[in-house]
Motif scaffolding. Sequence first.
Motif, PDB file in Angstrom:
ATOM      1  N   GLY A   1     -11.778 -33.440 -10.448  1.00  0.00           N
ATOM      2  CA  GLY A   1     -10.648 -34.250 -10.894  1.00  0.00           C
ATOM      3  C   GLY A   1      -9.452 -33.379 -11.263  1.00  0.00           C
ATOM      4  N   ASN A   2      -8.897 -33.645 -12.433  1.00  0.00           N
ATOM      5  CA  ASN A   2      -7.717 -32.906 -12.897  1.00  0.00           C
ATOM      6  C   ASN A   2      -8.059 -31.596 -13.620  1.00  0.00           C
ATOM      7  OD1 ASN A   2      -5.581 -34.512 -11.975  1.00  0.00           O
ATOM      8  ND2 ASN A   2      -5.993 -36.019 -13.593  1.00  0.00           N
ATOM      9  N   GLU A   3      -9.310 -31.167 -13.551  1.00  0.00           N
ATOM     10  CA  GLU A   3      -9.734 -29.978 -14.314  1.00  0.00           C
ATOM     11  C   GLU A   3      -8.850 -28.772 -14.016  1.00  0.00           C
ATOM     12  OE1 GLU A   3     -11.739 -32.050 -12.801  1.00  0.00           O
ATOM     13  OE2 GLU A   3     -13.329 -32.648 -14.190  1.00  0.00           O
ATOM     14  N   LEU A   4      -8.696 -28.458 -12.736  1.00  0.00           N
ATOM     15  CA  LEU A   4      -7.934 -27.254 -12.359  1.00  0.00           C
ATOM     16  C   LEU A   4      -6.463 -27.381 -12.789  1.00  0.00           C
ATOM     17  CD1 LEU A   4      -7.982 -24.509 -10.950  1.00  0.00           C
ATOM     18  CD2 LEU A   4      -7.464 -25.670  -8.798  1.00  0.00           C
ATOM     19  N   LYS A   5      -5.909 -28.553 -12.567  1.00  0.00           N
ATOM     20  CA  LYS A   5      -4.508 -28.784 -12.926  1.00  0.00           C
ATOM     21  C   LYS A   5      -4.281 -28.550 -14.427  1.00  0.00           C
ATOM     22  CE  LYS A   5      -1.350 -32.688 -13.051  1.00  0.00           C
ATOM     23  NZ  LYS A   5      -1.384 -34.150 -12.956  1.00  0.00           N
ATOM     24  N   TYR A   6      -5.150 -29.097 -15.244  1.00  0.00           N
ATOM     25  CA  TYR A   6      -4.974 -28.974 -16.697  1.00  0.00           C
ATOM     26  C   TYR A   6      -5.227 -27.538 -17.172  1.00  0.00           C
ATOM     27  CZ  TYR A   6      -5.052 -34.136 -16.878  1.00  0.00           C
ATOM     28  OH  TYR A   6      -4.804 -35.468 -16.710  1.00  0.00           O
ATOM     29  N   VAL A   7      -6.201 -26.863 -16.568  1.00  0.00           N
ATOM     30  CA  VAL A   7      -6.460 -25.467 -16.961  1.00  0.00           C
ATOM     31  C   VAL A   7      -5.258 -24.600 -16.585  1.00  0.00           C
ATOM     32  CG1 VAL A   7      -7.883 -23.430 -16.486  1.00  0.00           C
ATOM     33  CG2 VAL A   7      -8.982 -25.625 -16.923  1.00  0.00           C
ATOM     34  N   LYS A   8      -4.711 -24.852 -15.406  1.00  0.00           N
ATOM     35  CA  LYS A   8      -3.499 -24.114 -14.977  1.00  0.00           C
ATOM     36  C   LYS A   8      -2.363 -24.341 -15.967  1.00  0.00           C
ATOM     37  CE  LYS A   8      -3.719 -23.594  -9.959  1.00  0.00           C
ATOM     38  NZ  LYS A   8      -3.443 -24.342  -8.709  1.00  0.00           N
ATOM     39  N   ASP A   9      -2.271 -25.583 -16.447  1.00  0.00           N
ATOM     40  CA  ASP A   9      -1.233 -25.917 -17.418  1.00  0.00           C
ATOM     41  C   ASP A   9      -1.406 -25.084 -18.693  1.00  0.00           C
ATOM     42  OD1 ASP A   9       0.943 -27.409 -18.491  1.00  0.00           O
ATOM     43  OD2 ASP A   9      -0.496 -28.685 -19.558  1.00  0.00           O
ATOM     44  N   CYS A  10      -2.643 -24.928 -19.144  1.00  0.00           N
ATOM     45  CA  CYS A  10      -2.897 -24.085 -20.337  1.00  0.00           C
ATOM     46  C   CYS A  10      -2.417 -22.661 -20.077  1.00  0.00           C
ATOM     47  CB  CYS A  10      -4.386 -24.007 -20.651  1.00  0.00           C
ATOM     48  SG  CYS A  10      -5.150 -25.545 -21.074  1.00  0.00           S
ATOM     49  N   LEU A  11      -2.775 -22.142 -18.911  1.00  0.00           N
ATOM     50  CA  LEU A  11      -2.447 -20.746 -18.608  1.00  0.00           C
ATOM     51  C   LEU A  11      -0.941 -20.567 -18.461  1.00  0.00           C
ATOM     52  CD1 LEU A  11      -5.327 -20.051 -16.068  1.00  0.00           C
ATOM     53  CD2 LEU A  11      -5.124 -19.085 -18.361  1.00  0.00           C
ATOM     54  N   SER A  12      -0.304 -21.503 -17.773  1.00  0.00           N
ATOM     55  CA  SER A  12       1.114 -21.297 -17.503  1.00  0.00           C
ATOM     56  C   SER A  12       1.973 -21.544 -18.738  1.00  0.00           C
ATOM     57  CB  SER A  12       1.572 -22.167 -16.324  1.00  0.00           C
ATOM     58  OG  SER A  12       1.384 -23.511 -16.652  1.00  0.00           O
ATOM     59  N   THR A  13       1.435 -22.314 -19.712  1.00  0.00           N
ATOM     60  CA  THR A  13       2.207 -22.540 -20.936  1.00  0.00           C
ATOM     61  C   THR A  13       1.805 -21.574 -22.049  1.00  0.00           C
ATOM     62  OG1 THR A  13       0.633 -24.209 -21.661  1.00  0.00           O
ATOM     63  CG2 THR A  13       2.580 -25.006 -20.480  1.00  0.00           C
ATOM     64  N   ASN A  14       0.799 -20.717 -21.761  1.00  0.00           N
ATOM     65  CA  ASN A  14       0.387 -19.679 -22.722  1.00  0.00           C
ATOM     66  C   ASN A  14      -0.439 -20.218 -23.892  1.00  0.00           C
ATOM     67  OD1 ASN A  14       0.448 -16.909 -22.846  1.00  0.00           O
ATOM     68  ND2 ASN A  14       2.084 -16.849 -24.360  1.00  0.00           N
ATOM     69  N   TRP A  15      -0.977 -21.449 -23.749  1.00  0.00           N
ATOM     70  CA  TRP A  15      -1.800 -22.023 -24.814  1.00  0.00           C
ATOM     71  C   TRP A  15      -3.264 -21.967 -24.396  1.00  0.00           C
ATOM     72  CZ3 TRP A  15      -0.261 -23.047 -29.611  1.00  0.00           C
ATOM     73  CH2 TRP A  15       1.111 -23.226 -29.841  1.00  0.00           C
ATOM     74  N   ILE A  16      -3.960 -20.945 -24.829  1.00  0.00           N
ATOM     75  CA  ILE A  16      -5.356 -20.810 -24.392  1.00  0.00           C
ATOM     76  C   ILE A  16      -6.361 -20.851 -25.552  1.00  0.00           C
ATOM     77  CG2 ILE A  16      -4.799 -19.574 -22.249  1.00  0.00           C
ATOM     78  CD1 ILE A  16      -5.569 -16.973 -23.697  1.00  0.00           C
ATOM     79  N   SER A  17      -5.894 -20.750 -26.777  1.00  0.00           N
ATOM     80  CA  SER A  17      -6.839 -20.761 -27.912  1.00  0.00           C
ATOM     81  C   SER A  17      -7.086 -22.198 -28.358  1.00  0.00           C
ATOM     82  CB  SER A  17      -6.273 -19.956 -29.071  1.00  0.00           C
ATOM     83  OG  SER A  17      -5.324 -20.740 -29.777  1.00  0.00           O
ATOM     84  N   SER A  18      -7.671 -22.349 -29.524  1.00  0.00           N
ATOM     85  CA  SER A  18      -7.989 -23.694 -30.013  1.00  0.00           C
ATOM     86  C   SER A  18      -6.776 -24.417 -30.581  1.00  0.00           C
ATOM     87  CB  SER A  18      -9.071 -23.584 -31.088  1.00  0.00           C
ATOM     88  OG  SER A  18      -8.614 -22.742 -32.128  1.00  0.00           O
ATOM     89  N   ALA A  19      -5.615 -23.754 -30.605  1.00  0.00           N
ATOM     90  CA  ALA A  19      -4.428 -24.395 -31.172  1.00  0.00           C
ATOM     91  C   ALA A  19      -3.670 -25.261 -30.157  1.00  0.00           C
ATOM     92  CB  ALA A  19      -3.490 -23.332 -31.747  1.00  0.00           C
ATOM     93  N   GLY A  20      -4.104 -25.240 -28.901  1.00  0.00           N
ATOM     94  CA  GLY A  20      -3.373 -25.994 -27.877  1.00  0.00           C
ATOM     95  C   GLY A  20      -3.550 -27.499 -27.974  1.00  0.00           C
ATOM     96  N   SER A  21      -2.685 -28.232 -27.269  1.00  0.00           N
ATOM     97  CA  SER A  21      -2.647 -29.692 -27.431  1.00  0.00           C
ATOM     98  C   SER A  21      -3.796 -30.421 -26.727  1.00  0.00           C
ATOM     99  CB  SER A  21      -1.318 -30.217 -26.901  1.00  0.00           C
ATOM    100  OG  SER A  21      -1.253 -29.992 -25.508  1.00  0.00           O
ATOM    101  N   TYR A  22      -4.457 -29.768 -25.756  1.00  0.00           N
ATOM    102  CA  TYR A  22      -5.560 -30.461 -25.073  1.00  0.00           C
ATOM    103  C   TYR A  22      -6.732 -30.744 -26.020  1.00  0.00           C
ATOM    104  CZ  TYR A  22      -3.494 -30.086 -20.449  1.00  0.00           C
ATOM    105  OH  TYR A  22      -2.678 -30.236 -19.367  1.00  0.00           O
TER     106      TYR A  22
END
Length: 402
Positions: free
Chosen positions: A45-66
């Motif tokens: 599904g959207n797994e890859l898209k959302y993970v890419k979004d984390c990486l490209s916005t620099n939010w990878i820790s537990s503080a991100g909005s996902y």
Amino acid sequence: MKTNKLLIKTKKGLSKDIQNILPDYEPKLNKSRRFIPVCAPDIRGNELKYVKDCLSTNWISSAGSYVKRFENSFSHACQTKYGVSCSSGTAALHLALASLGIGPGDEVIVPTFTMIATANTVVYTGAKPVFVDADQNTWNIDSSLIEKSITKKTKAIIVVHTYGYPADMETVVALARKHCLFVIEDACEAHGATYKGKSVGSLADVACFSFYGNKILTTGEGGMLVTNKKNIADIARTLRDHGFSKRRHFWHEHVGFNYRMTNLQAAIGLAQTERINQLVRHRIENAKLYKKCLKGIKGIVFPPESSDRGNVFWLYTVLIEKSFKVSRNNLRCLLADEGIETRPVFIPVHLQPVYYQDCFSGHFPVAEDLCSRGLCLPSAGLLLKKHIELIAGLINKYSDQR
Ligand SMILES: *Cc1c(COP(=O)(O)O)cnc(C)c1O
């Protein structure tokens, strides 16, 4: 014929031969022709898209909005108000117990027929797990045996919806109410299952899910505690994050843990939750096809089903009876030689060396019987129709072997 014994001994000097109960060592998988794994994730599904979004916005820790979005969507899917994501199903169970204040001197009732984490997390808190046998028909905790295990020290009952089949919640919750106990659902194997029309996860004080790679819904590694009780959610959220005070940074009123989920995991979890109905439906369709294909074969017991409980068949599990021509262990070997991976069922917790020695080991004939005969067949949502037909065809063939 096996003549060697495998004796386990308690500190009280009791011993028991468990050679004929335990599954054999793992058979060697012959992958030269094909490989059908027992489980594999479906992340189309959207797994890859959302993970890419984390990486490209620099939010990878537990503080991100996902993280929040996943908590909201998954707890909503469970018909509960609050979701507290964490690093594993085990962490969720530990958080649940700790949030309920369970600790040294307390007892917690757990089914012996379960994955080890259900019991281990009780030990983490300093409390003692008290084991109860399985029910022959549902493979879940036998609710008729719970009351006699309740003592003055009992604080909670953990029920497991084993292999995706909901436990006898009405009886357990009524018992808990009578004795003022908490009930925790270990729903790690039962995403999307229902009990009398209600979602598993919403049936007790608090429920725990795992999102390990082989579960119906996955984040690779991960877990979530869900509840309708704000006070439980609040304390669990604090304990998950080192017990940080909300008002003053680096101020701690509890001994917490670091059980946080990352934004990357939550991104996958959100995409999975968008498809939860499809992921669950695939498991149910697998089960239907298995049943259809295995129906005429003598000596196979099918997993539990009933009109008021929606089994989601996390792992499609059957029991191999004496009337089947080969034993469960030999059937595993024959399938492994065809590149088909299977699992034995859980080895009951009371037989585990770590528990047998310290706790008194009672009499748990049903769990031991399930352990000696149970077999989990390949169950991935992405399994093809032709794979199930092939597996069932081979089982049919072996059933005729002399
Ligand atoms: C998978 C599972 C767990 C543990 O989940 P993890 O995410 O691996 O920690 C706990 N209880 C049951 C019944 C499970 O099947």
